[in-house]
Scaffold this active site. Structure first.
Site, PDB file in Angstrom:
ATOM      1  N   LYS A  13     -51.889   3.075 -17.087  1.00 15.83           N
ATOM      2  CA  LYS A  13     -50.630   2.325 -16.916  1.00 15.83           C
ATOM      3  C   LYS A  13     -50.075   2.469 -15.500  1.00 15.83           C
ATOM      4  CE  LYS A  13     -47.571   5.731 -19.119  1.00 15.83           C
ATOM      5  NZ  LYS A  13     -48.448   6.875 -18.827  1.00 15.83           N
ATOM      6  N   ARG A  85     -40.128   7.403 -23.971  1.00 22.28           N
ATOM      7  CA  ARG A  85     -41.098   8.366 -24.491  1.00 22.28           C
ATOM      8  C   ARG A  85     -40.723   8.828 -25.902  1.00 22.28           C
ATOM      9  NH1 ARG A  85     -43.280   9.958 -19.235  1.00 22.28           N
ATOM     10  NH2 ARG A  85     -45.099  11.241 -19.563  1.00 22.28           N
ATOM     11  N   ARG A 119     -58.432  13.104 -12.607  1.00 20.24           N
ATOM     12  CA  ARG A 119     -57.410  12.287 -11.938  1.00 20.24           C
ATOM     13  C   ARG A 119     -56.950  12.919 -10.616  1.00 20.24           C
ATOM     14  NH1 ARG A 119     -52.092  10.214 -15.068  1.00 20.24           N
ATOM     15  NH2 ARG A 119     -51.493  12.404 -15.186  1.00 20.24           N
ATOM     16  N   ARG A 152     -52.684  16.986 -10.079  1.00 21.66           N
ATOM     17  CA  ARG A 152     -51.403  17.388 -10.657  1.00 21.66           C
ATOM     18  C   ARG A 152     -51.538  18.702 -11.413  1.00 21.66           C
ATOM     19  NH1 ARG A 152     -48.673  12.288 -13.590  1.00 21.66           N
ATOM     20  NH2 ARG A 152     -48.345  13.920 -15.120  1.00 21.66           N
ATOM     21  N   ARG A 163     -49.215  17.172 -24.157  1.00 23.02           N
ATOM     22  CA  ARG A 163     -48.656  15.838 -23.916  1.00 23.02           C
ATOM     23  C   ARG A 163     -49.185  14.826 -24.934  1.00 23.02           C
ATOM     24  NH1 ARG A 163     -50.496  16.662 -18.379  1.00 23.02           N
ATOM     25  NH2 ARG A 163     -50.683  14.468 -17.940  1.00 23.02           N
TER      26      ARG A 163
HETATM   27  P1  AMP Z   1     -45.851  11.333 -16.086  1.00 24.01           P
HETATM   28  O1  AMP Z   1     -46.020  11.259 -14.606  1.00 24.01           O
HETATM   29  O2  AMP Z   1     -45.401  10.052 -16.706  1.00 24.01           O
HETATM   30  O3  AMP Z   1     -47.071  11.911 -16.755  1.00 24.01           O
HETATM   31  O4  AMP Z   1     -44.663  12.379 -16.359  1.00 24.01           O
HETATM   32  C1  AMP Z   1     -44.794  13.731 -15.980  1.00 24.01           C
HETATM   33  C2  AMP Z   1     -43.763  14.567 -16.686  1.00 24.01           C
HETATM   34  O5  AMP Z   1     -42.431  14.128 -16.322  1.00 24.01           O
HETATM   35  C3  AMP Z   1     -43.786  14.513 -18.209  1.00 24.01           C
HETATM   36  O6  AMP Z   1     -44.758  15.356 -18.782  1.00 24.01           O
HETATM   37  C4  AMP Z   1     -42.346  14.951 -18.518  1.00 24.01           C
HETATM   38  O7  AMP Z   1     -42.206  16.345 -18.350  1.00 24.01           O
HETATM   39  C5  AMP Z   1     -41.544  14.256 -17.427  1.00 24.01           C
HETATM   40  N1  AMP Z   1     -41.106  12.899 -17.838  1.00 24.01           N
HETATM   41  C6  AMP Z   1     -41.538  11.709 -17.338  1.00 24.01           C
HETATM   42  N2  AMP Z   1     -40.936  10.672 -17.949  1.00 24.01           N
HETATM   43  C7  AMP Z   1     -40.092  11.216 -18.855  1.00 24.01           C
HETATM   44  C8  AMP Z   1     -39.200  10.672 -19.829  1.00 24.01           C
HETATM   45  N3  AMP Z   1     -39.095   9.345 -20.009  1.00 24.01           N
HETATM   46  N4  AMP Z   1     -38.489  11.538 -20.576  1.00 24.01           N
HETATM   47  C9  AMP Z   1     -38.611  12.864 -20.466  1.00 24.01           C
HETATM   48  N5  AMP Z   1     -39.445  13.459 -19.575  1.00 24.01           N
HETATM   49  C10 AMP Z   1     -40.188  12.641 -18.790  1.00 24.01           C
END
Ligand code: AMP
Length: 205
Positions: A13, A85, A119, A152, A163
């Site tokens: 995505k 989420r 990644r 990351r 996750r």
């Molecule tokens: P991502 O880059 O989308 O994988 O997000 C990395 C981390 O950011 C996640 O594992 C959460 O800890 C936090 N995070 C991102 N988006 C959200 C959201 N909508 N609500 C809560 N935590 C978020």
């Protein structure tokens, strides 16, 4: 146009949001990047949650998000990725931000794990690469901005598993609540094919 890209971590995505936002002149908002770029004391607390694979509070992320979409670069619309989420965030979105369409990029768990292990992210612009399926032209360097590519902290097996568990628990209520606006796309195909399918879906919508 206001779009949301929904999908598991590693479903593509972020990559698709990057490509399609460039193509359509929309701003690309990743809540993960917004949170990773948060500085100061609150930033430190957020980063420690992220590194453990835990979620930031719904209220905090929604505040940060609302501020971001008011910036001038979002005036033609945006692609939002990483939000909602959970059901509470889906309700906040539906009530307060007028979304046109939601694209769900589907990928089974075994492919998710395979992808995330390989990644790479640009430390400067956030572009996403994969050392096996989508390598950068020059090793360790971003094709778009020349930034350094990094792995990351939360792309380790334990955090990925956590996750995925959270995703399964929270995902179905979101889909059910927003189902009238969702189009599902197969994320296991090659990047250009997925892009084409999304663009086709946007044309017919
Ligand atoms: P991502 O880059 O989308 O994988 O997000 C990395 C981390 O950011 C996640 O594992 C959460 O800890 C936090 N995070 C991102 N988006 C959200 C959201 N909508 N609500 C809560 N935590 C978020």
């Amino acid at each position: 146009m206001k779009l949301v890209f929904l999908g598991k971590q590693g479903s593509g995505k972020g990559t698709q949001a990057e490509i399609i936002s460039r193509e359509l002149g929309l701003c690309h908002i990743s809540t993960g990047d917004l949170l990773r770029n948060t500085k100061g004391k609150i930033g430190k607390q957020i980063h420690s949650l992220i590194d453990k694979g835990e979620m930031v509070s719904d209220e905090l992320i929604f505040e940060i998000l609302k501020k971001r979409i008011k910036k001038p670069d979002c005036k033609n619309g945006f692609i939002l990725e990483g939000f909602p989420r959970n059901l509470k965030q889906a309700i906040m979105l539906e009530n307060q931000i007028d979304i046109d369409l939601i694209i769900e990029i589907y990928l089974p768990d075994n492919l998710v794990i395979n992808r995330l292990i390989h990644r790479l992210n640009c430390s400067k612009c956030g572009a996403v690469f994969n050392s096996v399926t989508n390598p950068p032209k020059k090793s360790g360097i971003c094709d778009f901005c020349g930034g350094k590519l990094i792995k990351r902290q939360d792309d380790n097996k334990q955090a990925i598993k956590k996750r995925l568990e959270l995703y399964h628990k929270n995902f179905w209520p979101i889909i059910d609540f927003l189902r009238d606006k969702i189009i599902r796309i197969d994320g296991s195909k090659k990047i250009p094919e997925v892009t084409r399918e999304i663009l086709n879906a946007l044309e017919t919508f």
